[in-house]
Each structure stands twice: as structure tokens, then as C-alpha cells.
Enzyme design. Structure first.
Site, short mmCIF file in Angstrom:
data_model
loop_
_atom_site.label_atom_id
_atom_site.label_comp_id
_atom_site.label_asym_id
_atom_site.label_seq_id
_atom_site.Cartn_x
_atom_site.Cartn_y
_atom_site.Cartn_z
N SER A 59 40.33 43.23 41.09
CA SER A 59 41.34 43.43 42.13
C SER A 59 40.75 43.61 43.53
O SER A 59 41.45 43.43 44.52
CB SER A 59 42.20 44.66 41.80
OG SER A 59 41.40 45.83 41.67
N ASP A 349 45.41 52.62 48.66
CA ASP A 349 46.11 53.27 47.56
C ASP A 349 45.09 54.19 46.86
O ASP A 349 44.05 54.50 47.43
CB ASP A 349 46.77 52.25 46.62
CG ASP A 349 45.77 51.28 46.00
OD1 ASP A 349 44.56 51.59 45.94
OD2 ASP A 349 46.20 50.19 45.56
N HIS A 352 41.95 51.42 45.87
CA HIS A 352 41.41 50.34 46.69
C HIS A 352 41.29 50.75 48.16
O HIS A 352 42.22 51.34 48.71
CB HIS A 352 42.31 49.11 46.59
CG HIS A 352 42.55 48.65 45.19
ND1 HIS A 352 43.64 49.05 44.45
CD2 HIS A 352 41.81 47.84 44.38
CE1 HIS A 352 43.58 48.49 43.24
NE2 HIS A 352 42.48 47.76 43.18
#
Length: 374
Positions: A59, A349, A352
Site C-alpha cells: 500500500s 492515517d 501511512h
């Protein structure tokens, strides 16, 4: 600049559609256009070119490959992308650009790296690079199965598809040139440690942290060697970050004071030591000095430990929601407000970093490693 790019694309499309005999010259013009319309900040050595940035991993460098999948590891909804071009939630796990985008921008290749599975991907995007990365992916097969993302072996299958498309556009020799001279970025490992080994007690019955990280490092070496077999020569393999210091892991396992979780960080460091050794051996064996291990652990840890030195105010919480646990579906416009100043936060978040943090880290990495890329 974007209006000029659109006009050029329209003209090119007209000629490409008007005559099949124009295909070769059309493609050559596309290559020229898309390697000169972004101002390069990195000065390359003489007679050196980087035609594309090609990305694999998780991600950290996903740009939307999971958007049409049934998985928790997707973020194609606000407030993700709030600071991306037009405030669009593309599937990037951040408020704005992610490392692959920033690297391409710094090299003057293009403003961002699109997801290979983006339904709006244009053929000319292939010439300058795409990302195959998928949220939830890891070096251990079980890791990706848990998240429901795109495994690294499947990312390689998409890469084979990509090569075939390139050959159809520009021919075999030009394709070999692009693959050989492009910058390959591989970022994975966080999910293996955080969401597999430490999250699943049955895994710990079969592996120690030493044997698990050895498996990860061996699979990472094999992945890099496979890329080399496809013709890649500039391969950057990133280590794991200080996973124990990301907000979600502090919340889950850091105790009442939400301290960094030592055992998670120790696992990341153990993996990094083994990965670095594996990549060094591979580089020597293949006589390929531009297959390089990249330390991401220390640059990010520095931002977390000394945020004020980099203009941050908050390093132990994310900007989205309470900042304690919100990530993917929990970071949304309905239940999670966004912090007033994203630039104050190291993390977007609970897992990340923000675009600002990524930019600082990329700058640090260029300072340390750029001379070794070529």
C-alpha cells in the site's frame, strides 16, 4: 503544462488513428513528449536516461490497483487523496502523492505513476512507468491472502503482460531499452510483520521471528532476481519501516502511553539485516551493482523521533479521525474528520505517512543513494 499535454495527446491521437503507417513515429514522439514535459530536479550523469519508473509492492506505493476488488485494503474514497490532483481519491493510501509518484516527479519523467489496473490507463502511460503494487501485499503468500490484495507473483504476471504491450507499441529492441534503463522500485514487508507474524498466533507456532524474516528476505531476493531475469538492471529493494512506531501499532500494542512497540521494530530490523545481506550477495553474484538495498527504517524513524526538526508537530497519531486506529474503511468522510493542518502530521492515517513525510524521506534517500543508481 497539463493543458499543453492534453493538446499534444489530442494531436498525437489524431495522427495515430489516421494512419497505421504513422504508428512508429507516433510512438517515438510519445516517448519524447512524456520524458520532457516534467521539469527534472535530479541531474543525471551524462549519457544516462531513466525512461520509466516501474513499481511493485504494497500500500505504500499502490495507486489504485485494488479499487475494483473486494478487500479492506482499498481507499478509493474521501478523504484519501484530499491533496492529490483535484482532490481525487485514486486509491493512493495517503492524502496526496506516494513515493512512486515523487520519484517519477523528481526524475522529470511525469507527475505521478498510475496504477496498472486503472481502467482509464492510457497506452502512452506504459512508456513512462506504472505501479503494480497492491495494498495488503507481502513477501509471504499468506500475508496477501489475508488482506485480499494482489500477490507479488501476480504482480509479476501483470508485468509480463505489460512487457507484451510495450513490445506491441514500440517493438522488442525499444522495450528492452526501457526495461534495462528504467528504475524499478520494490517496497514490501510491513504487512508480513504487522499483519501476519505478530497478528496471527498460529503463524508463531510454525515460525520464530528469525525464521519468518529469513523467509521474507529469501523471497525478496528471489523477486529481485526474477526482475533481473526480465532485463531490469536498476532495482531498488526497500527494507521495512519502524512498524512498531506507526500509530495503529502503538494503539494496539504500545500500552497505555502508546509507546513504540519494541518487538515489532526488532522484527523489522532483523528482516532488514537479512534483506540487506541477501541483496548484497545477489548484486555481487550477478555483477549488478545497481541492485541496491534501500534503508527506509532510519529515515522514517528520524521523522518520528524528531518531528520538529522537519516542521511536524504530531508523529504518534494520524491526521484522519482520532489518529489512533483509523485506516482504510475507518478513515472516511462520514465517521472521521480530517485534522486542520495535514502538514503538521508525519502520518496521514494510522499506518501511512503524509505526502509531506514521503517527500522528505525521498529527498533523504536521494542524498544517500542516488550516486549508486547509475
Amino acid at each position: 503544462m497539463e493543458r499543453l499535454r492534453s493538446l499534444h495527446n489530442l494531436i498525437i491521437s489524431y495522427f495515430c488513428l489516421s494512419s497505421s503507417s504513422m504508428l512508429f513515429w507516433c510512438t517515438c514522439f510519445l516517448v519524447l513528449l512524456f520524458t520532457t514535459t516534467t521539469n527534472a530536479l535530479v541531474k543525471l550523469p551524462e549519457n544516462t536516461v531513466v525512461p520509466a519508473v516501474i513499481v511493485f509492492g504494497d500500500s505504500i506505493v499502490d495507486a489504485g490497483n485494488n479499487d475494483d476488488m473486494i478487500t479492506e485494503a482499498r481507499c478509493d474514497y474521501p478523504p484519501y487523496g484530499i491533496d492529490f490532483d483535484g482532490g481525487v481519491a485514486t486509491g493512493r493510501f495517503s492524502n496526496g502523492k506516494v513515493p512512486g509518484d515523487i520519484v517519477a516527479e523528481e526524475f522529470g519523467i511525469k507527475p505521478s505513476i498510475p496504477a496498472y489496473r486503472d481502467p482509464n490507463l492510457k497506452p502512452e502511460d506504459l512508456l513512462t512507468g506504472v505501479t503494480f503494487a497492491s495494498g495488503g501485499a507481502g513477501y509471504v503468500p499468506l500475508t496477501t491472502k489475508i488482506a485480499g490484495g494482489i500477490s507479488l507473483p501476480q504482480q509479476l504476471k501483470y508485468f509480463e503482460e505489460y512487457i507484451a504491450k510495450l513490445k506491441g507499441m514500440v517493438g522488442e529492441e525499444r522495450t528492452k531499452f526501457i526495461i534495462k534503463n528504467s528504475l524499478f522500485v520494490v517496497i514490501s514487508g510491513s504487512n508480513d510483520i504487522a499483519n501476519d507474524f505478530f497478528a496471527l498466533p498460529p503463524v508463531q507456532l510454525h515460525y520464530t521471528i528469525a525464521s519468518f524474516t529469513a523467509l521474507m528476505a529469501d523471497n525478496a531476493r528471489s523477486f529481485a532476481q526474477t526482475l533481473y531475469g526480465y532485463g531490469a538492471r536498476r532495482i531498488l529493494v526497500f527494507g521495512a519501516p519502524p512498524i512498531g512506531c506507526v500509530p495503529s501499532q502503538r494503539t494496539v500494542a504500545g500500552g497505555p502511553t502508546r509507546d513504540c512497540v519494541a518487538r515489532f521494530n526488532d522484527g523489522a530490523k532483523l528482516f532488514n539485516t537479512k534483506l540487506s545481506a541477501n541483496i548484497d550477495v545477489l548484486s555481487r553474484t550477478l555483477q549488478a551493482p545497481t541492485i541496491i538495498y534501500i534503508d527506509i527504517y532510519n529515515p522514517l524513524l528520524d521523522l518520528i523521533l524528531y518531528p520538529q526538526q522537519y516542521g511536524f508537530k504530531v508523529a504518534n497519531k494520524g491526521c484522519c479521525g482520532t489518529g489512533l486506529i483509523e485506516v482504510t474503511a475507518l478513515c472516511n468522510n462520514y465517521t472521521a474528520a480530517v485534522c486542520p493542518r495535514r502538514s503538521d502530521y508525519v502520518f496521514w492515517d494510522s499506518f501511512h505517512p503524509t505526502e509531506k513525510a514521503y517527500r522528505i524521506i525521498v529527498a533523504k534517500l536521494f542524498d544517500k543513494y542516488l550516486d549508486r543508481f547509475f
